[in-house]
Design a protein around this motif. Structure first.
Motif, PDB file in Angstrom:
ATOM      1  N   LEU A 216      20.864  17.125  20.184  1.00  0.00           N
ATOM      2  CA  LEU A 216      19.417  17.277  20.049  1.00  0.00           C
ATOM      3  C   LEU A 216      18.697  17.172  21.382  1.00  0.00           C
ATOM      4  CD1 LEU A 216      18.915  15.012  16.890  1.00  0.00           C
ATOM      5  CD2 LEU A 216      19.142  17.498  16.966  1.00  0.00           C
ATOM      6  N   GLY A 217      19.465  16.948  22.445  1.00  0.00           N
ATOM      7  CA  GLY A 217      18.856  16.821  23.762  1.00  0.00           C
ATOM      8  C   GLY A 217      18.334  15.432  24.062  1.00  0.00           C
ATOM      9  N   LEU A 218      18.634  14.455  23.219  1.00  0.00           N
ATOM     10  CA  LEU A 218      18.237  13.074  23.478  1.00  0.00           C
ATOM     11  C   LEU A 218      19.152  12.484  24.549  1.00  0.00           C
ATOM     12  CD1 LEU A 218      17.575  12.081  19.811  1.00  0.00           C
ATOM     13  CD2 LEU A 218      15.869  11.900  21.634  1.00  0.00           C
ATOM     14  N   LYS A 219      18.579  11.668  25.444  1.00  0.00           N
ATOM     15  CA  LYS A 219      19.356  11.119  26.551  1.00  0.00           C
ATOM     16  C   LYS A 219      20.065   9.848  26.096  1.00  0.00           C
ATOM     17  CE  LYS A 219      19.237  10.356  31.553  1.00  0.00           C
ATOM     18  NZ  LYS A 219      20.290  11.372  31.767  1.00  0.00           N
ATOM     19  N   VAL A 220      21.265  10.038  25.601  1.00  0.00           N
ATOM     20  CA  VAL A 220      22.140   8.946  25.177  1.00  0.00           C
ATOM     21  C   VAL A 220      23.447   9.084  25.957  1.00  0.00           C
ATOM     22  CG1 VAL A 220      21.102   8.817  22.879  1.00  0.00           C
ATOM     23  CG2 VAL A 220      23.082  10.308  23.268  1.00  0.00           C
TER      24      VAL A 220
ATOM     25  N   ALA B 270      16.513   6.561  29.052  1.00  0.00           N
ATOM     26  CA  ALA B 270      17.776   6.818  28.358  1.00  0.00           C
ATOM     27  C   ALA B 270      17.974   5.694  27.355  1.00  0.00           C
ATOM     28  CB  ALA B 270      18.936   6.898  29.350  1.00  0.00           C
ATOM     29  N   PHE B 271      18.811   5.923  26.346  1.00  0.00           N
ATOM     30  CA  PHE B 271      18.845   5.018  25.198  1.00  0.00           C
ATOM     31  C   PHE B 271      20.273   4.596  24.856  1.00  0.00           C
ATOM     32  CE2 PHE B 271      15.226   7.807  25.103  1.00  0.00           C
ATOM     33  CZ  PHE B 271      14.170   6.918  24.919  1.00  0.00           C
ATOM     34  N   ILE B 272      20.424   3.310  24.527  1.00  0.00           N
ATOM     35  CA  ILE B 272      21.723   2.736  24.200  1.00  0.00           C
ATOM     36  C   ILE B 272      21.594   1.851  22.955  1.00  0.00           C
ATOM     37  CG2 ILE B 272      22.524   2.800  26.599  1.00  0.00           C
ATOM     38  CD1 ILE B 272      21.886  -0.195  26.790  1.00  0.00           C
ATOM     39  N   ASP B 273      22.735   1.418  22.427  1.00  0.00           N
ATOM     40  CA  ASP B 273      22.811   0.400  21.373  1.00  0.00           C
ATOM     41  C   ASP B 273      22.071   0.776  20.085  1.00  0.00           C
ATOM     42  OD1 ASP B 273      24.406  -1.064  22.963  1.00  0.00           O
ATOM     43  OD2 ASP B 273      23.098  -2.797  23.156  1.00  0.00           O
ATOM     44  N   TYR B 274      22.414   1.918  19.521  1.00  0.00           N
ATOM     45  CA  TYR B 274      21.836   2.352  18.246  1.00  0.00           C
ATOM     46  C   TYR B 274      22.898   2.354  17.162  1.00  0.00           C
ATOM     47  CZ  TYR B 274      23.559   6.161  21.091  1.00  0.00           C
ATOM     48  OH  TYR B 274      24.324   6.897  21.970  1.00  0.00           O
ATOM     49  N   GLN B 275      24.016   1.657  17.398  1.00  0.00           N
ATOM     50  CA  GLN B 275      25.115   1.685  16.434  1.00  0.00           C
ATOM     51  C   GLN B 275      24.750   1.014  15.108  1.00  0.00           C
ATOM     52  OE1 GLN B 275      25.664   0.370  19.618  1.00  0.00           O
ATOM     53  NE2 GLN B 275      24.960  -1.658  19.043  1.00  0.00           N
ATOM     54  N   GLY B 276      23.680   0.231  15.080  1.00  0.00           N
ATOM     55  CA  GLY B 276      23.223  -0.362  13.823  1.00  0.00           C
ATOM     56  C   GLY B 276      22.252   0.524  13.072  1.00  0.00           C
ATOM     57  N   GLY B 277      22.101   1.786  13.510  1.00  0.00           N
ATOM     58  CA  GLY B 277      21.135   2.695  12.905  1.00  0.00           C
ATOM     59  C   GLY B 277      21.448   3.008  11.451  1.00  0.00           C
ATOM     60  N   ARG B 278      20.411   3.369  10.702  1.00  0.00           N
ATOM     61  CA  ARG B 278      20.543   3.654   9.264  1.00  0.00           C
ATOM     62  C   ARG B 278      19.252   4.332   8.781  1.00  0.00           C
ATOM     63  NH1 ARG B 278      21.033  -2.661   8.222  1.00  0.00           N
ATOM     64  NH2 ARG B 278      22.014  -2.409  10.253  1.00  0.00           N
ATOM     65  N   ARG B 279      19.158   4.646   7.524  1.00  0.00           N
ATOM     66  CA  ARG B 279      17.897   5.147   6.983  1.00  0.00           C
ATOM     67  C   ARG B 279      16.894   4.001   6.899  1.00  0.00           C
ATOM     68  NH1 ARG B 279      18.170  10.268   4.927  1.00  0.00           N
ATOM     69  NH2 ARG B 279      20.245  11.010   4.284  1.00  0.00           N
ATOM     70  N   GLY B 280      15.614   4.331   7.092  1.00  0.00           N
ATOM     71  CA  GLY B 280      14.607   3.290   6.983  1.00  0.00           C
ATOM     72  C   GLY B 280      13.219   3.815   7.260  1.00  0.00           C
ATOM     73  N   ALA B 281      12.271   2.894   7.318  1.00  0.00           N
ATOM     74  CA  ALA B 281      10.869   3.235   7.529  1.00  0.00           C
ATOM     75  C   ALA B 281      10.575   3.425   9.013  1.00  0.00           C
ATOM     76  CB  ALA B 281       9.976   2.133   6.950  1.00  0.00           C
ATOM     77  N   LEU B 282       9.587   4.254   9.309  1.00  0.00           N
ATOM     78  CA  LEU B 282       9.194   4.528  10.689  1.00  0.00           C
ATOM     79  C   LEU B 282       8.681   3.275  11.390  1.00  0.00           C
ATOM     80  CD1 LEU B 282       7.163   7.800   9.994  1.00  0.00           C
ATOM     81  CD2 LEU B 282       9.388   7.692  11.141  1.00  0.00           C
ATOM     82  N   GLN B 283       8.011   2.406  10.639  1.00  0.00           N
ATOM     83  CA  GLN B 283       7.304   1.278  11.255  1.00  0.00           C
ATOM     84  C   GLN B 283       8.244   0.277  11.926  1.00  0.00           C
ATOM     85  OE1 GLN B 283       6.744   2.506   8.228  1.00  0.00           O
ATOM     86  NE2 GLN B 283       4.552   2.610   7.780  1.00  0.00           N
ATOM     87  N   TYR B 284       9.479   0.142  11.443  1.00  0.00           N
ATOM     88  CA  TYR B 284      10.349  -0.920  11.950  1.00  0.00           C
ATOM     89  C   TYR B 284      10.647  -0.754  13.440  1.00  0.00           C
ATOM     90  CZ  TYR B 284      14.136  -4.322  12.203  1.00  0.00           C
ATOM     91  OH  TYR B 284      14.920  -5.401  12.558  1.00  0.00           O
ATOM     92  N   ASP B 285      11.053   0.435  13.862  1.00  0.00           N
ATOM     93  CA  ASP B 285      11.409   0.628  15.274  1.00  0.00           C
ATOM     94  C   ASP B 285      10.193   0.485  16.183  1.00  0.00           C
ATOM     95  OD1 ASP B 285      14.123   1.030  14.857  1.00  0.00           O
ATOM     96  OD2 ASP B 285      13.878   3.177  14.531  1.00  0.00           O
TER      97      ASP B 285
END
Length: 482
Positions: free
Chosen positions: A70-74, A213-228
């Motif tokens: 997606l072109g995200l810097k990871v 650039a972005f790291i440490d998203y291994q805990g990602g899941r479905r959820g609400a926009l507000q949390y992040d």
């Protein structure tokens, strides 16, 4: 076990790079069980990762490959061992958004260029949340597929057992449990079919010459926009001023409205509920690492989290009754035990890099003394064209120094002196200490040494560290010659 891990990382590095590892340097441990090594060969370098949690590794690797499309810097995934417990990833250097913020601000003020950088981070966050979910294999999510009621209750119980109980906050077990269920049921009413990064905060955003650039998203899941967004804006030690938080909240909503329909009133109402559960989750982590594991530096975040709680309790009226939880939170804000923690971190250590051409920095604390280290005895990467326009924070320069034993030996002696001094200063309740690193141009050797000492102090001591590079005027960009 550590030797076996290193040997395995060296094997996969050689398979990937076609050259042997010349230098391996462990990175400071974080709040996870993953272990990172900066690995350097004659021409190539990477971060080597050891993690025995294969499900977590699969999530990180799968998400990384998806976000890359997606072109995200990871981080690019360079190589994965067949056991899936060892892998190599792209190295974004040492500078996190938290580092840049900490080392650039004066008091609580936030420089305008950092506010602009935060807006760029928010642009990327919206892309993670909206585009990131499309085509993502959510079966990789670990430990839950979504931030559902079960996940929320885990976080709330984590807060109860590792913060409330260990901080001696009084509460009725059943009444608090009832509030937890009402609170989770309320939060579940927000739209939650988006990608939730889970730990979107300033230490997981890297500052690079090309932007965030972005790291440490291994805990990602479905959820609400507000949390992040709550994780980013109410990041405890980032200590973002209330007016800047409001500006960034408005900016996020404006970006979101260009992509999807948004009920702004409902969004804001749920936002502050997610702020509260995020603060509680973070305080549970501070309690576990600090009170339980006795890692004092994690306790330094508690006063900032308490300030955020005070803001919420005074400014926000959630449309759900939570009397037992509110009482426990009010106790936290007035706890003498927790107040003592904030008073412990009263030694400020100033670490600077400078050029001897411009002179040694002045100690403005009025105490005099401190240390001045001359880094000109160390091999200088600035003599080579490929490093001249980079600084000691750039991955290429970091790799150069980590191939050189001179810097390692030099810093070993510096750390020994720092240990002796800070232990004594803490014992005698002194307020200020200064470490200065100088070299010819103040760009390579001194910058690297100052960065390493700052990271070491933050890891090992409950002190406030201020890091300043006198010859680097613009933190995010290493491409401009100074």
């Amino acid at each position: 076990m550590k030797e076996n891990d290193l040997n395995q990382l060296k094997k996969i590095f050689q398979k990937w790079a076609g050259e042997v590892v010349e230098v391996v340097s462990p990175l400071p441990p974080s709040g996870s069980d993953r272990i990172y090594y900066r690995m350097t060969g004659s021409d190539r370098y990477a971060l080597g990762v050891v993690n025995r949690n294969v499900k977590e590794n699969r999530a990180f690797i799968g998400f990384s490959r998806h976000f890359k499309t997606l072109g995200l810097k990871v981080p690019e995934i360079y190589y994965v061992d067949e056991s899936e417990k060892y892998y190599l990833i792209e190295d974004f250097g040492n500078t996190t958004l938290y580092d840049w913020l900490s080392n650039s601000r004066s008091g609580k003020e936030m420089p305008s260029d950092i506010v602009s950088f935060y807006k760029s981070v928010i642009d990327n966050l919206v892309k993670f949340q909206l585009e990131g979910k499309e085509g993502l294999d959510f079966s990789l999510c670990y430990p839950r597929h979504s931030f559902d009621k079960q996940s929320m209750l885990w976080d709330l119980h984590y807060f109860k057992y590792y913060f409330l109980k260990l901080a001696n906050i009084q509460f009725d077990e059943q009444l608090l449990e009832d509030d937890y269920h009402r609170f989770a049921d309320y939060l579940q009413q927000a739209e939650n079919d988006y990608f939730l990064y889970r730990d979107f905060q300033s230490r997981n955003v890297m500052v690079t010459p090309d932007g965030p650039a972005f790291i440490d998203y291994q805990g990602g899941r479905r959820g609400a926009l507000q949390y992040d967004l709550a994780s980013l804006l109410f990041d405890a030690k980032a200590d973002i001023p209330a007016e800047i938080r409001e500006e960034l909240l408005d900016y996020y909503i404006s970006v979101l409205k260009k992509r999807i329909d948004v009920n702004e009133t409902a969004f804001r109402n749920y936002f502050y509920g997610y702020v509260l559960i995020r603060i509680m989750q973070a305080m549970g982590a501070y309690g576990f690492r600090g009170f339980y594991e006795k890692k004092e530096h994690f306790l330094k975040s508690i006063p900032y989290a308490i300030d955020n709680l005070k803001f919420l309790l005074s400014k926000v009226d959630l449309p759900v009754s939570l009397p037992a939880l509110t009482d426990a939170l009010q106790q936290i804000t007035t706890s003498k035990k927790l107040l003592e923690i904030s008073e412990k971190a009263n030694l400020t250590v100033m670490v600077t890099s400078f050029s001897f051409r411009r002179g040694i920095p002045v100690d403005t604390s009025g105490n005099g003394g401190g240390f001045v280290f001359d880094c000109r005895c160390i091999h200088n990467p600035g003599r080579y064209d490929e490093y001249k326009n980079k600084t000691g924070r750039h991955p290429d320069v970091i790799a150069f120094f980590e191939r050189e034993k001179e810097m390692e030996n030099f810093l070993s002696d510096v750390f020994s002196l720092a240990n002796q001094s800070i232990q004594k200063y803490l014992k005698r309740n002194f307020k200020h200490l200064m470490f200065n690193f100088g070299c010819t141009g103040g760009q390579h050797r001194s910058v690297y040494a100052a960065e390493k000492l700052s990271a070491y102090l933050r890891k090992h001591f409950p002190v406030n560290v201020i890091l300043k590079h006198q010859e680097i005027l613009t933190w995010p960009d290493d491409s401009v010659e100074r």
